[in-house]
Design a protein around this motif. Sequence first.
Motif, PDB file in Angstrom:
ATOM      1  N   GLU A   1     -37.177  14.068 -39.082  1.00 52.96           N
ATOM      2  CA  GLU A   1     -36.856  13.803 -37.680  1.00 52.96           C
ATOM      3  C   GLU A   1     -35.377  13.390 -37.640  1.00 52.96           C
ATOM      4  O   GLU A   1     -34.990  12.423 -38.299  1.00 52.96           O
ATOM      5  CB  GLU A   1     -37.759  12.671 -37.178  1.00 52.96           C
ATOM      6  N   ALA A   2     -34.538  14.122 -36.897  1.00 54.20           N
ATOM      7  CA  ALA A   2     -33.096  13.857 -36.902  1.00 54.20           C
ATOM      8  C   ALA A   2     -32.804  12.500 -36.254  1.00 54.20           C
ATOM      9  O   ALA A   2     -33.334  12.182 -35.197  1.00 54.20           O
ATOM     10  CB  ALA A   2     -32.360  14.965 -36.165  1.00 54.20           C
ATOM     11  N   GLU A   3     -31.966  11.724 -36.916  1.00 56.06           N
ATOM     12  CA  GLU A   3     -31.555  10.428 -36.362  1.00 56.06           C
ATOM     13  C   GLU A   3     -30.055  10.417 -36.050  1.00 56.06           C
ATOM     14  O   GLU A   3     -29.530   9.450 -35.521  1.00 56.06           O
ATOM     15  CB  GLU A   3     -31.914   9.300 -37.350  1.00 56.06           C
ATOM     16  N   THR A   4     -29.356  11.509 -36.427  1.00 58.36           N
ATOM     17  CA  THR A   4     -27.926  11.646 -36.120  1.00 58.36           C
ATOM     18  C   THR A   4     -27.673  13.084 -35.668  1.00 58.36           C
ATOM     19  O   THR A   4     -28.592  13.893 -35.620  1.00 58.36           O
ATOM     20  CB  THR A   4     -27.049  11.399 -37.369  1.00 58.36           C
ATOM     21  N   ASP A   5     -26.401  13.406 -35.396  1.00 51.01           N
ATOM     22  CA  ASP A   5     -26.066  14.793 -35.035  1.00 51.01           C
ATOM     23  C   ASP A   5     -25.459  15.545 -36.214  1.00 51.01           C
ATOM     24  O   ASP A   5     -24.809  16.571 -36.032  1.00 51.01           O
ATOM     25  CB  ASP A   5     -25.069  14.799 -33.851  1.00 51.01           C
ATOM     26  N   HIS A   6     -25.661  15.026 -37.423  1.00 50.48           N
ATOM     27  CA  HIS A   6     -25.061  15.664 -38.598  1.00 50.48           C
ATOM     28  C   HIS A   6     -26.132  15.998 -39.625  1.00 50.48           C
ATOM     29  O   HIS A   6     -26.333  15.244 -40.586  1.00 50.48           O
ATOM     30  CB  HIS A   6     -24.001  14.735 -39.219  1.00 50.48           C
ATOM     31  N   PRO A   7     -26.837  17.123 -39.432  1.00 51.85           N
ATOM     32  CA  PRO A   7     -27.951  17.440 -40.349  1.00 51.85           C
ATOM     33  C   PRO A   7     -27.513  17.545 -41.809  1.00 51.85           C
ATOM     34  O   PRO A   7     -28.225  17.102 -42.691  1.00 51.85           O
ATOM     35  CB  PRO A   7     -28.487  18.782 -39.823  1.00 51.85           C
ATOM     36  N   GLU A   8     -26.309  18.083 -42.060  1.00 51.73           N
ATOM     37  CA  GLU A   8     -25.869  18.248 -43.456  1.00 51.73           C
ATOM     38  C   GLU A   8     -25.807  16.897 -44.170  1.00 51.73           C
ATOM     39  O   GLU A   8     -26.251  16.756 -45.301  1.00 51.73           O
ATOM     40  CB  GLU A   8     -24.475  18.914 -43.525  1.00 51.73           C
ATOM     41  N   MET A   9     -25.265  15.892 -43.468  1.00 46.08           N
ATOM     42  CA  MET A   9     -25.162  14.556 -44.056  1.00 46.08           C
ATOM     43  C   MET A   9     -26.537  13.895 -44.147  1.00 46.08           C
ATOM     44  O   MET A   9     -26.889  13.269 -45.144  1.00 46.08           O
ATOM     45  CB  MET A   9     -24.260  13.653 -43.187  1.00 46.08           C
TER      46      MET A   9
END
Length: 444
Positions: free
Chosen positions: A357-365
């Motif tokens: 579940e994404a918690e930021t806008d930077h999936p790579e990181m």
Amino acid sequence: MDEEYDVVVLGTGLKECILSGLLSVDGLKVLHMDRNDYYGGESSSLNLIQLWKRFRGSDKPPTHLGPSRDYNVDMIPKFMMANGTLVRVLIHTDVTKYLSFKAVDGSYVFNKGKIHKVPATDIEALKSPLMGLFEKRRARKFFIYVQDYDENDPKTHEGLDLTRVTTRELISKYGLDDNTVDFIGHALALHRDDRYLDEPALDTVKRMKLYSESLARFQGGSPYIYPLYGLGELPQAFARLSAVYGGTYMLNKPECKVEFDVEGKVCGVTSEGETAKCKKVVCDPSYLPNKVRKVGKVARAIAIMSHPIPNTDGSHSVQVILPQKQLGRKSDMYLFCCSYSHNVAPKGKFIAFVSTEAETDHPEMELKPGIDLLGPVDELFFDTYDRFVPVNEPSLDNCFISTSYDGTTHFESTVMDVLHMYRMITGKDVDLSVDLSAASAAEE
């Protein structure tokens, strides 16, 4: 198409296909349409050329990766619990005759920077490097309590009412440390965050029992099974099933506009100037965007590799759960790996997914802790998608909308949504008391 149907289903994603199968078997007249020219919607399965088109914008994947048609890369990869609800639903509809399953090699958990096999029984607990000597004894006692627990036999309850006692209270009775609680809650009971600790313990005990019963079923290294050629087989199997019961499938139908009467109740679906009249519509969120709201998004990475995930004993198919606490996050991260042994890639190639579940806008990181566990990769793709939930009142508009797929790599949450929708549509429950041996044809 200008006919009347009991139900029109829009989208051939997994949830919609299961529901259309269940409703057809119940004798309802079902029309199933999709705006795409392929099955599966969000949960489709792509070959290499389709994968390249989607993520690289070209249709020329490098030749060293092998033939395109040997790839079946599931966009929403999830393993099935061998004795889980989805398998029961598949058997209930008899769709298993169109599918072959194979056991998944390994089930692992990330703990203190390392990957460990998930201990599921009292015997495995004693061998596990996850715990010290004294903790092992305490864990073994707890596992024995869970194994012997029978909801209908108060003698096995040891004086505890698990509908009242919280999981936290039950675990503290056995004196288990946080580390042990972490892998029990997330890797065995498959909770996605730590809210379960303050909820009644019965649910967690049942989930642990399901895990160990599923593990015993195939005598393999994990409680999971997966269809040969991947999950793309499921929507097609349900399409066949539906046809047997008189259901109609139509792909490549543009627009699919849902029509409402003056009271705001659904009355049909229009595509290419023709309207199919119906009493109810079942669909994924993309067909009724004004009746859903965004609740989050899933970040994921897809890797093509030439080796298994390191430290998983060479497993050709494996799930690794990274509990949120281990990463300082709010939600768990999942690794999923499948290979040529399930016919989803050419010989020598492995497909791995990292999702959360994404918690930021930077999936790579954000996905880095999971990607770092994969070792060298041949190709890596990143993707995020929004998660929607319905906000309509089905009793008023007769629209039954599924929730988007979450970031887990197992099916338990998905199938709960399906059963809930079935209950709302029909007013009854699916009969899940089935003979589980009907789905064991492909042990080897």
